[in-house]
Design a protein around this motif. Structure first.
Motif, PDB file in Angstrom:
ATOM      1  N   ALA A  89       0.825  -1.213   0.000  1.00  0.00           N
ATOM      2  CA  ALA A  89       0.000   0.000   0.000  1.00  0.00           C
ATOM      3  C   ALA A  89       0.860   1.264   0.000  1.00  0.00           C
ATOM      4  O   ALA A  89       0.339   2.365  -0.094  1.00  0.00           O
ATOM      5  CB  ALA A  89      -0.923   0.001   1.223  1.00  0.00           C
ATOM      6  N   GLY A  90       2.183   1.096   0.125  1.00  0.00           N
ATOM      7  CA  GLY A  90       3.070   2.260   0.110  1.00  0.00           C
ATOM      8  C   GLY A  90       3.401   2.791   1.484  1.00  0.00           C
ATOM      9  O   GLY A  90       3.984   3.863   1.612  1.00  0.00           O
ATOM     10  N   LEU A  91       3.019   2.079   2.529  1.00  0.00           N
ATOM     11  CA  LEU A  91       3.333   2.493   3.900  1.00  0.00           C
ATOM     12  C   LEU A  91       4.586   1.749   4.359  1.00  0.00           C
ATOM     13  O   LEU A  91       4.552   0.548   4.580  1.00  0.00           O
ATOM     14  CB  LEU A  91       2.151   2.186   4.828  1.00  0.00           C
ATOM     15  CG  LEU A  91       0.864   2.934   4.516  1.00  0.00           C
ATOM     16  CD1 LEU A  91      -0.289   2.371   5.310  1.00  0.00           C
ATOM     17  CD2 LEU A  91       1.027   4.406   4.805  1.00  0.00           C
ATOM     18  N   ASN A  92       5.688   2.463   4.475  1.00  0.00           N
ATOM     19  CA  ASN A  92       6.954   1.830   4.824  1.00  0.00           C
ATOM     20  C   ASN A  92       7.399   2.122   6.253  1.00  0.00           C
ATOM     21  O   ASN A  92       8.357   1.525   6.730  1.00  0.00           O
ATOM     22  CB  ASN A  92       8.047   2.263   3.844  1.00  0.00           C
ATOM     23  CG  ASN A  92       7.762   1.745   2.450  1.00  0.00           C
ATOM     24  OD1 ASN A  92       7.350   0.612   2.277  1.00  0.00           O
ATOM     25  ND2 ASN A  92       7.949   2.606   1.459  1.00  0.00           N
ATOM     26  N   ARG A  93       6.745   3.048   6.926  1.00  0.00           N
ATOM     27  CA  ARG A  93       7.098   3.354   8.313  1.00  0.00           C
ATOM     28  C   ARG A  93       6.191   2.527   9.220  1.00  0.00           C
ATOM     29  O   ARG A  93       5.027   2.851   9.417  1.00  0.00           O
ATOM     30  CB  ARG A  93       6.903   4.838   8.589  1.00  0.00           C
ATOM     31  CG  ARG A  93       7.819   5.716   7.763  1.00  0.00           C
ATOM     32  CD  ARG A  93       7.655   7.160   8.117  1.00  0.00           C
ATOM     33  NE  ARG A  93       8.005   7.324   9.529  1.00  0.00           N
ATOM     34  CZ  ARG A  93       7.711   8.404  10.232  1.00  0.00           C
ATOM     35  NH1 ARG A  93       7.054   9.389   9.677  1.00  0.00           N
ATOM     36  NH2 ARG A  93       8.056   8.489  11.486  1.00  0.00           N
ATOM     37  N   ILE A  94       6.739   1.463   9.777  1.00  0.00           N
ATOM     38  CA  ILE A  94       5.968   0.547  10.617  1.00  0.00           C
ATOM     39  C   ILE A  94       6.592   0.514  12.002  1.00  0.00           C
ATOM     40  O   ILE A  94       7.796   0.273  12.138  1.00  0.00           O
ATOM     41  CB  ILE A  94       5.925  -0.874  10.014  1.00  0.00           C
ATOM     42  CG1 ILE A  94       5.291  -0.832   8.636  1.00  0.00           C
ATOM     43  CG2 ILE A  94       5.154  -1.813  10.926  1.00  0.00           C
ATOM     44  CD1 ILE A  94       5.334  -2.147   7.889  1.00  0.00           C
ATOM     45  N   ALA A  95       5.778   0.748  13.024  1.00  0.00           N
ATOM     46  CA  ALA A  95       6.226   0.696  14.415  1.00  0.00           C
ATOM     47  C   ALA A  95       5.504  -0.453  15.096  1.00  0.00           C
ATOM     48  O   ALA A  95       4.294  -0.603  14.973  1.00  0.00           O
ATOM     49  CB  ALA A  95       5.927   2.012  15.126  1.00  0.00           C
ATOM     50  N   PHE A  96       6.257  -1.287  15.793  1.00  0.00           N
ATOM     51  CA  PHE A  96       5.682  -2.400  16.538  1.00  0.00           C
ATOM     52  C   PHE A  96       5.430  -1.952  17.965  1.00  0.00           C
ATOM     53  O   PHE A  96       6.352  -1.499  18.649  1.00  0.00           O
ATOM     54  CB  PHE A  96       6.619  -3.608  16.519  1.00  0.00           C
ATOM     55  CG  PHE A  96       6.787  -4.201  15.159  1.00  0.00           C
ATOM     56  CD1 PHE A  96       5.887  -5.131  14.686  1.00  0.00           C
ATOM     57  CD2 PHE A  96       7.824  -3.812  14.334  1.00  0.00           C
ATOM     58  CE1 PHE A  96       6.027  -5.677  13.419  1.00  0.00           C
ATOM     59  CE2 PHE A  96       7.980  -4.340  13.069  1.00  0.00           C
ATOM     60  CZ  PHE A  96       7.072  -5.278  12.620  1.00  0.00           C
ATOM     61  N   VAL A  97       4.193  -2.079  18.421  1.00  0.00           N
ATOM     62  CA  VAL A  97       3.815  -1.638  19.761  1.00  0.00           C
ATOM     63  C   VAL A  97       3.985  -2.819  20.722  1.00  0.00           C
ATOM     64  O   VAL A  97       3.530  -3.921  20.442  1.00  0.00           O
ATOM     65  CB  VAL A  97       2.365  -1.122  19.795  1.00  0.00           C
ATOM     66  CG1 VAL A  97       1.972  -0.699  21.187  1.00  0.00           C
ATOM     67  CG2 VAL A  97       2.190   0.032  18.818  1.00  0.00           C
TER      68      VAL A  97
END
Length: 137
Positions: free
Chosen positions: A125-133
């Motif tokens: 989808a073009g979302l490359n900034r992923i943060a794991f909570v």
């Protein structure tokens, strides 16, 4: 029969002050209602997040909260979505703002394969900034 003046008593004077007792009663009832209802309005999705010593809160100004429950249910914010609907919504959000950060909350009972599949959808989808909570112990 005598016709005379009837005694007239003086009318009571109008009250110049507001009776505050009913107003205070209503205010206290509303206060009790809000005190009971406030905890119920918090997040209803309960996840058993993994624990990590290095978990630090992110200060990203714009982010999407994605949750993956133990039974494999997908949530975008508080809204539960099926996989096709989820992919469509994520691709729409990704096209609209590719700098958006995705905060992923995955239950620790979820298989790694499902988490990896979800990350693939995000990157497609073009979302490359992923943060794991994660929770701090």
């Amino acid at each position: 029969m005598a016709f005379g003046r009837l005694e007239r008593s003086e009318r009571p004077k109008p009250m110049g002050e507001i009776n505050m007792t009913p107003l205070i009663d209503v205010m206290l009832v509303l206060l009790v209602i809000f005190m009971i209802a406030a905890p119920l309005m918090s997040s209803s999705l309960r996840l058993d997040l993994p624990k990590s010593e290095a978990a630090t809160p992110s200060d990203a100004p714009k982010f999407i909260l994605v949750s993956l429950a133990a039974d494999g249910s997908l949530f975008l914010g508080e809204e539960k979505l099926a996989a096709p609907q989820f992919q469509q919504r994520i691709s729409t959000l990704g096209r609209a703002n590719p700098d958006l950060e995705l905060q992923l909350r995955a239950d620790k009972a979820v298989p790694y394969g499902q988490v990896a599949e979800l990350i693939g959808w995000m990157q497609a989808a073009g979302l490359n900034r992923i943060a794991f909570v994660a929770e701090t112990p």
